[in-house]
Structure formats: structure tokens, C-alpha cells
Design a protein around this motif. Structure first.
Motif, mmCIF file in Angstrom:
data_model
loop_
_atom_site.group_PDB
_atom_site.id
_atom_site.type_symbol
_atom_site.label_atom_id
_atom_site.label_comp_id
_atom_site.label_asym_id
_atom_site.label_seq_id
_atom_site.Cartn_x
_atom_site.Cartn_y
_atom_site.Cartn_z
ATOM 1 N N ALA A 3 10.593 16.038 -19.013
ATOM 2 C CA ALA A 3 11.652 15.648 -18.080
ATOM 3 C C ALA A 3 11.051 15.377 -16.705
ATOM 4 O O ALA A 3 10.120 16.049 -16.262
ATOM 5 N N HIS A 4 11.552 14.399 -16.032
ATOM 6 C CA HIS A 4 11.062 14.011 -14.710
ATOM 7 C C HIS A 4 11.792 14.815 -13.644
ATOM 8 O O HIS A 4 13.010 14.799 -13.574
ATOM 9 N N LYS A 5 11.017 15.577 -12.844
ATOM 10 C CA LYS A 5 11.617 16.376 -11.786
ATOM 11 C C LYS A 5 12.037 15.462 -10.642
ATOM 12 O O LYS A 5 11.280 14.580 -10.238
ATOM 13 N N LEU A 6 13.232 15.727 -10.128
ATOM 14 C CA LEU A 6 13.824 14.845 -9.129
ATOM 15 C C LEU A 6 13.741 15.500 -7.748
ATOM 16 O O LEU A 6 14.419 16.479 -7.466
ATOM 17 N N TYR A 7 12.869 14.964 -6.892
ATOM 18 C CA TYR A 7 12.757 15.425 -5.509
ATOM 19 C C TYR A 7 13.371 14.365 -4.607
ATOM 20 O O TYR A 7 12.756 13.323 -4.341
ATOM 21 N N VAL A 8 14.596 14.601 -4.168
ATOM 22 C CA VAL A 8 15.323 13.604 -3.365
ATOM 23 C C VAL A 8 15.992 14.301 -2.182
ATOM 24 O O VAL A 8 17.175 14.107 -1.904
ATOM 25 N N GLY A 9 15.193 15.104 -1.485
ATOM 26 C CA GLY A 9 15.748 15.885 -0.382
ATOM 27 C C GLY A 9 16.376 15.031 0.699
ATOM 28 O O GLY A 9 17.469 15.338 1.199
ATOM 29 N N ALA A 10 15.696 13.926 1.074
ATOM 30 C CA ALA A 10 16.219 13.063 2.137
ATOM 31 C C ALA A 10 17.560 12.465 1.726
ATOM 32 O O ALA A 10 18.499 12.377 2.527
ATOM 33 N N LYS A 11 17.680 12.051 0.462
ATOM 34 C CA LYS A 11 18.927 11.459 -0.027
ATOM 35 C C LYS A 11 20.037 12.507 -0.070
ATOM 36 O O LYS A 11 21.194 12.223 0.271
ATOM 37 N N LEU A 12 19.696 13.712 -0.480
ATOM 38 C CA LEU A 12 20.676 14.802 -0.545
ATOM 39 C C LEU A 12 21.173 15.141 0.864
ATOM 40 O O LEU A 12 22.377 15.317 1.096
ATOM 41 N N ARG A 13 20.246 15.222 1.800
ATOM 42 C CA ARG A 13 20.611 15.529 3.188
ATOM 43 C C ARG A 13 21.476 14.415 3.788
ATOM 44 O O ARG A 13 22.459 14.668 4.486
ATOM 45 N N GLU A 14 21.105 13.170 3.489
ATOM 46 C CA GLU A 14 21.877 12.026 3.981
ATOM 47 C C GLU A 14 23.297 12.045 3.427
ATOM 48 O O GLU A 14 24.266 11.764 4.138
ATOM 49 N N THR A 15 23.448 12.403 2.144
ATOM 50 C CA THR A 15 24.769 12.474 1.519
ATOM 51 C C THR A 15 25.629 13.542 2.202
ATOM 52 O O THR A 15 26.804 13.319 2.505
ATOM 53 N N ARG A 16 25.030 14.700 2.450
ATOM 54 C CA ARG A 16 25.768 15.779 3.115
ATOM 55 C C ARG A 16 26.227 15.371 4.515
ATOM 56 O O ARG A 16 27.374 15.621 4.910
ATOM 57 N N GLN A 17 25.351 14.723 5.241
ATOM 58 C CA GLN A 17 25.687 14.316 6.605
ATOM 59 C C GLN A 17 26.787 13.257 6.618
ATOM 60 O O GLN A 17 27.651 13.258 7.496
ATOM 61 N N LYS A 18 26.765 12.360 5.630
ATOM 62 C CA LYS A 18 27.824 11.350 5.538
ATOM 63 C C LYS A 18 29.178 11.995 5.265
ATOM 64 O O LYS A 18 30.217 11.509 5.714
ATOM 65 N N LEU A 19 29.161 13.096 4.504
ATOM 66 C CA LEU A 19 30.407 13.797 4.192
ATOM 67 C C LEU A 19 30.862 14.691 5.346
ATOM 68 O O LEU A 19 31.962 15.237 5.311
ATOM 69 N N VAL A 51 23.324 20.598 -10.043
ATOM 70 C CA VAL A 51 23.635 19.992 -8.749
ATOM 71 C C VAL A 51 24.001 18.523 -8.929
ATOM 72 O O VAL A 51 24.941 18.018 -8.307
ATOM 73 N N VAL A 52 23.259 17.841 -9.796
ATOM 74 C CA VAL A 52 23.564 16.433 -10.073
ATOM 75 C C VAL A 52 24.979 16.296 -10.620
ATOM 76 O O VAL A 52 25.749 15.420 -10.207
ATOM 77 N N LEU A 53 25.342 17.184 -11.562
ATOM 78 C CA LEU A 53 26.687 17.138 -12.143
ATOM 79 C C LEU A 53 27.744 17.456 -11.091
ATOM 80 O O LEU A 53 28.812 16.834 -11.057
ATOM 81 N N SER A 54 27.451 18.415 -10.217
ATOM 82 C CA SER A 54 28.415 18.780 -9.166
ATOM 83 C C SER A 54 28.616 17.621 -8.189
ATOM 84 O O SER A 54 29.730 17.384 -7.724
ATOM 85 N N LEU A 55 27.557 16.900 -7.876
ATOM 86 C CA LEU A 55 27.670 15.740 -6.991
ATOM 87 C C LEU A 55 28.620 14.706 -7.585
ATOM 88 O O LEU A 55 29.440 14.108 -6.884
ATOM 89 N N ALA A 56 28.496 14.506 -8.903
ATOM 90 C CA ALA A 56 29.350 13.525 -9.568
ATOM 91 C C ALA A 56 30.797 14.007 -9.648
ATOM 92 O O ALA A 56 31.738 13.241 -9.412
ATOM 93 N N GLN A 57 30.975 15.287 -9.974
ATOM 94 C CA GLN A 57 32.329 15.805 -10.181
ATOM 95 C C GLN A 57 33.060 16.063 -8.865
ATOM 96 O O GLN A 57 34.237 15.742 -8.725
ATOM 97 N N GLN A 58 32.367 16.638 -7.888
ATOM 98 C CA GLN A 58 33.008 17.011 -6.629
ATOM 99 C C GLN A 58 33.226 15.816 -5.691
ATOM 100 O O GLN A 58 34.232 15.737 -4.993
ATOM 101 N N PHE A 59 32.268 14.876 -5.684
ATOM 102 C CA PHE A 59 32.308 13.796 -4.686
ATOM 103 C C PHE A 59 32.322 12.398 -5.301
ATOM 104 O O PHE A 59 32.295 11.404 -4.581
ATOM 105 N N GLY A 60 32.363 12.321 -6.650
ATOM 106 C CA GLY A 60 32.348 11.006 -7.298
ATOM 107 C C GLY A 60 31.065 10.250 -7.003
ATOM 108 O O GLY A 60 31.041 9.018 -6.953
ATOM 109 N N PHE A 61 29.969 10.977 -6.793
ATOM 110 C CA PHE A 61 28.703 10.365 -6.396
ATOM 111 C C PHE A 61 28.061 9.674 -7.588
ATOM 112 O O PHE A 61 28.000 10.209 -8.694
ATOM 113 N N ASP A 62 27.579 8.448 -7.365
ATOM 114 C CA ASP A 62 26.859 7.702 -8.398
ATOM 115 C C ASP A 62 25.447 8.280 -8.466
ATOM 116 O O ASP A 62 24.600 7.993 -7.631
#
Length: 466
Positions: A3-19, A51-62
Motif C-alpha cells: 500500500a502506498h503511504k499518503l503524506y499530504v500534510g500541506a493539502k490537509l492543512r489547506e483543507t482545514r483552513q478553507k473550512l 481520516v480519508v473516509l472521514s474527510l469524504a463523509q464529514q465534508f464531502g471531500f473528493d
């Protein structure tokens, strides 16, 4: 496959700030502890499946946005910049570039901006007869490069413009009627359309309200030019608002980008998103069928396929490139992991170069890049007649491709043997950043590799790559 480990801290932080959420509130909604969220945002830990599933379920994140952001583009652009001879002795390893793109994307963009400024200065000094004494000899990106980067980092998908074009085309009912609707829309503005034997594709006189379209152009080009004029007139406020958002550094870049956005509108109106996506999936991306159905050219269809990246309704992620006979890239876009060289030509091993030898035919190629990713490539010449005897013919070739995982969705992959590793031809991006040591078409040595020179022996290359 691991499985490919997903390091997307900048994207996660950007999503939080947008919300507009604090780390504490965001952690609560994702069901994780505050320290855990902090570690993910700083790329000390990968983003977990929960966390990926929560992003999709809680915020409708693609969630596909997490793995297809700017990181790969930044890495490719930085590798090419680091291939500059002035940096060759101090270029950091690829792992450091990946960390920079993931953890400090703003720093990566600042470095790329600085390198572009350096190249601009270097090129001006190499052409003193043009640069000396000019007041505009400044170290800023060329307007063309600035606009190209704007579309490049938008994934070549401009949502507001795309949806406006789809609304414009929606009541048409049939693809062939879009031309009639364009003429009608212009007529409602008091603009008279005439078709003349002119070398210019389109000419609009705002004082007289006369729009001339060249009869020498192909029918699909005529329709495209009509829609482009509709965009410039009916969608001016939308285009200007989009340009304000982009914050271009010069009026020239802004003007070029406005034409680019108008072109985008024209292509999106000719091939409306939802209808075109459904049709593409139905005919398994048969370019000729789509061209006939929408009254478009092969190039227009291929380019449009590369823009189908609407969140929540994405098509197959394609790369699209157009080259001239010298191998210079004149159009480039990639929604895949493959990123094109910013400077110079395309890899000579791509089938796009052979398309000039077989006009009117589609060439297929199974290819593998140095990072081990495999692609199905399609190439074809798209020469453009001048429309009259003696008029110059513009010769180009286009390539369209996607990762081999999407091959079942392509009619062009039928009967290709995808199971044999040897069926995939080794290709690269740019010689300076290609790590292959045995390429018979290499033009310059690769970055980060030592060379062995033996005056008593000669192979395909005058050196051996360590």
C-alpha cells in the motif's frame, strides 16, 4: 503490491483552513487526537484510511484530490530546474525534493520563480543585441510561461468557465446546433457574422459589429472561433473575475490568459462536460467517433479529454501534448503522474514523433517511464491546411495517454498485450532528469550520475553513465 503511504500534510492543512476550523475542531470531526492531526499536517505521519473516509463523509471531500495535487508537478519542475548546469554540482537528491514539495510547497514555488527569473536573465544576456538598452529587461517570468503555469496548476480545469459553457450549450439539444446558437447569440448583440475568403481565422470590428470568419478554415475551426467570440462578449465579467483571481504579473500575461480562457469556454461549449464525459465513456474514448458526434477536430477532442477533472465527476486522467516537427512542445497538460519538461522538446522515444511519418493514422504505444509507471499512448499527426493553394501547412502531432490501469476504458488498448513487461517501451521526460543509463537516444548526460570516459573504447554514447 504494498500500500502506498499518503503524506499530504500541506493539502490537509489547506483543507482545514478553507473550512475555517481550528486544529482542535478539525481533529474532533475527523475522530483523531490533536497531536495525531498535528503530526499528519506536518508529514510526520501518513494520512490514515479512517481520516480519508472521514474527510469524504464529514465534508464531502473528493479524496482523489489528496493524491493528485501539485506535488508531482512541483517535483518534476524542480528536477528539471535542478538539471540546470549551474546547479548540477549541488543538486539535492530526489528524496529531498519530495519532502520539499510535500512539506513546503510555497518554498518550492518560490525556488521555481527564482529559477525562471535566472533563465530569463541568462537568455537576455545571450542576446545582447535585443536586451541592451531596453527598459523592460526585467527578471520576471515571460507572459507565456506565466499563463502556461496558471493552467498547468489548475489541472487545466477551470470550473466556473466550464460550467458557464455547459449552461450555454445545454438547451441546444443536438451537437450540430451549437454553431447556430453561437450565431444567434451574437446576432442578439447586434453582431453580423459573415464568412469570407480571408487568411485570418477570425476578425471582429467592435465599431461596426462585423465578425468575419474565414472560409478557408475547417468547419470545426469556424464553429470554435464563433464560440470564442461569444465567450469574449457574453462571458467577459466571468473571464475578468477569473483573471483577477490569478493575479498575473503583467498586462500581457493577463491578455494572453483571457484568450486562453475564451478558448477554454469554446471547447467546453462545443463539448459540454456531462454530455461529453458520458459519450466518451460510452464509446470508450474513440476520438474519431467523438469528433463526428460533436463536430470537433481530433485535436479538440483529445485536448478536451485531458480537461475532464471536475471534482466528483472526473474522467480518465489523461496527459495531452502537441509537438511541432522540431519536437518542441507547443501544448502540454497532464492529469497523470507524468509531467512534461518545461524547457526543450519531448523524449525522442515517444511515438508522437513518428506520427509525422504516418499522416492520418493513429499510432499506439505501451510505454514505461523511469519511475516504473506504465502508460498507453496514442499519437496522430494533426496537420492544418492553409486553405488555399500555396498557403503554408502547419504540421503538428498530438499524443494522448493514460496509465495502464485505465486501459480497459480505451478502445485503443484492445488486443494489446499488457501482461508482458517487454511490451512497454522505456521512455523518459528530459535527458537531464532521465535516470536511464542505457538509452541509445540520450542527448546529454543525466543529472546526479557520474560519468566514466574511456578514450580507448566507444559505445553508443561517448561516455558511460555510472
Amino acid at each position: 503490491m504494498a500500500a502506498h503511504k499518503l503524506y499530504v500534510g500541506a493539502k490537509l492543512r489547506e483543507t482545514r483552513q478553507k473550512l475555517g476550523l481550528t486544529q482542535k475542531d478539525f481533529a474532533g470531526k475527523l475522530g483523531v487526537s490533536l497531536p495525531y492531526l498535528n503530526q499528519m499536517e506536518n508529514n510526520n505521519r501518513p494520512v490514515s484510511t479512517s481520516v480519508v473516509l472521514s474527510l469524504a463523509q464529514q465534508f464531502g471531500f473528493d479524496v482523489t484530490e489528496l493524491s493528485t495535487g501539485d506535488s508531482e508537478r512541483l517535483i518534476s519542475d524542480m528536477r528539471e530546474a535542478m538539471a540546470d548546469p549551474v546547479l548540477a554540482d549541488i543538486a539535492p537528491p530526489l528524496a529531498d525534493l519530495r519532502l520539499t514539495a510535500s512539506n513546503a510547497p510555497a518554498l518550492a514555488r518560490a525556488f521555481l520563480h527564482l529559477h525562471r527569473a535566472y533563465r530569463q536573465t541568462h537568455e537576455r544576456l545571450a542576446s545582447l543585441d535585443e536586451a541592451l538598452g531596453r527598459e523592460d529587461a526585467r527578471t520576471q517570468p515571460s507572459p507565456w510561461d506565466e499563463v502556461r503555469d496558471f493552467f498547468h496548476y489548475c489541472d487545466n480545469y477551470i470550473d466556473a468557465v466550464d460550467r458557464a459553457a455547459e449552461r450555454f450549450a445545454q438547451p441546444v439539444g443536438g451537437a450540430g446546433n451549437i454553431r447556430v446558437k453561437a450565431v444567434s447569440a451574437l446576432g442578439h448583440r447586434g453582431i453580423e457574422v459573415s464568412f469570407t475568403d480571408s487568411a485570418r481565422l477570425r476578425h471582429f470590428d467592435p465599431d461596426t459589429g462585423q465578425l468575419e470568419i474565414s472560409l478557408r478554415a475547417a468547419p470545426e475551426t469556424q464553429t470554435f472561433q464563433l464560440l470564442l467570440q461569444v465567450a469574449l462578449l457574453e462571458q467577459d465579467k466571468l473571464l475578468e473575475a477569473t483573471l483577477d483571481f490569478a493575479r498575473f504579473q503583467s498586462d500581457t500575461a493577463r491578455s494572453i490568459a483571457k484568450i486562453g480562457l475564451a478558448n477554454y469556454f469554446a471547447g467546453a461549449a462545443l463539448m459540454p462536460y456531462t454530455s461529453f464525459l458520458n459519450a466518451a465513456q460510452e464509446v470508450r474514448h474513440d476520438l474519431e467517433v467523438l469528433a463526428m458526434r460533436y463536430g470537433a477536430s481530433i485535436e479538440q477532442v483529445a485536448h478536451r479529454l485531458s480537461t475532464l477533472q471536475r471534482p466528483g465527476a472526473k474522467g480518465v486522467p489523461f496527459f495531452f501534448v502537441r509537438v511541432d516537427q522540431a519536437g518542441t512542445i507547443t501544448k502540454r497538460h497532464s492529469a497523470t503522474r507524468l509531467q512534461f519538461a518545461r524547457f526543450g522538446g519531448a523524449c525522442p522515444l515517444w511515438n508522437v514523433h513518428r506520427a509525422f511519418e504516418t499522416p492520418g493514422r493513429f499510432l499506439r504505444q505501451l510505454a514505461e517511464t523511469p519511475d516504473g509507471v506504465r502508460y498507453v499512448n496514442l499519437a496522430r499527426d494533426v496537420s492544418k491546411s492553409g486553405g488555399a493553394f500555396g498557403a503554408p501547412v502547419r504540421r503538428y502531432a498530438i499524443a494522448l495517454g493514460c496509465e495502464v490501469a485505465h486501459a480497459p476504458q480505451l478502445v485503443y488498448a484492445d488486443d494489446l498485450d499488457l501482461s508482458k513487461p517487454r511490451a512497454f517501451e522505456p521512455i523518459g521526460i528530459s535527458c537531464r532528469i532521465c535516470e536511464r543509463t542505457d538509452c541509445h537516444q540520450r542527448s546529454v548526460p543525466p543529472l546526479e550520475r557520474r560519468l566514466a570516459i574511456d578514450p580507448n573504447a566507444r559505445g553508443v554514447l561517448p561516455y558511460e553513465v555510472g
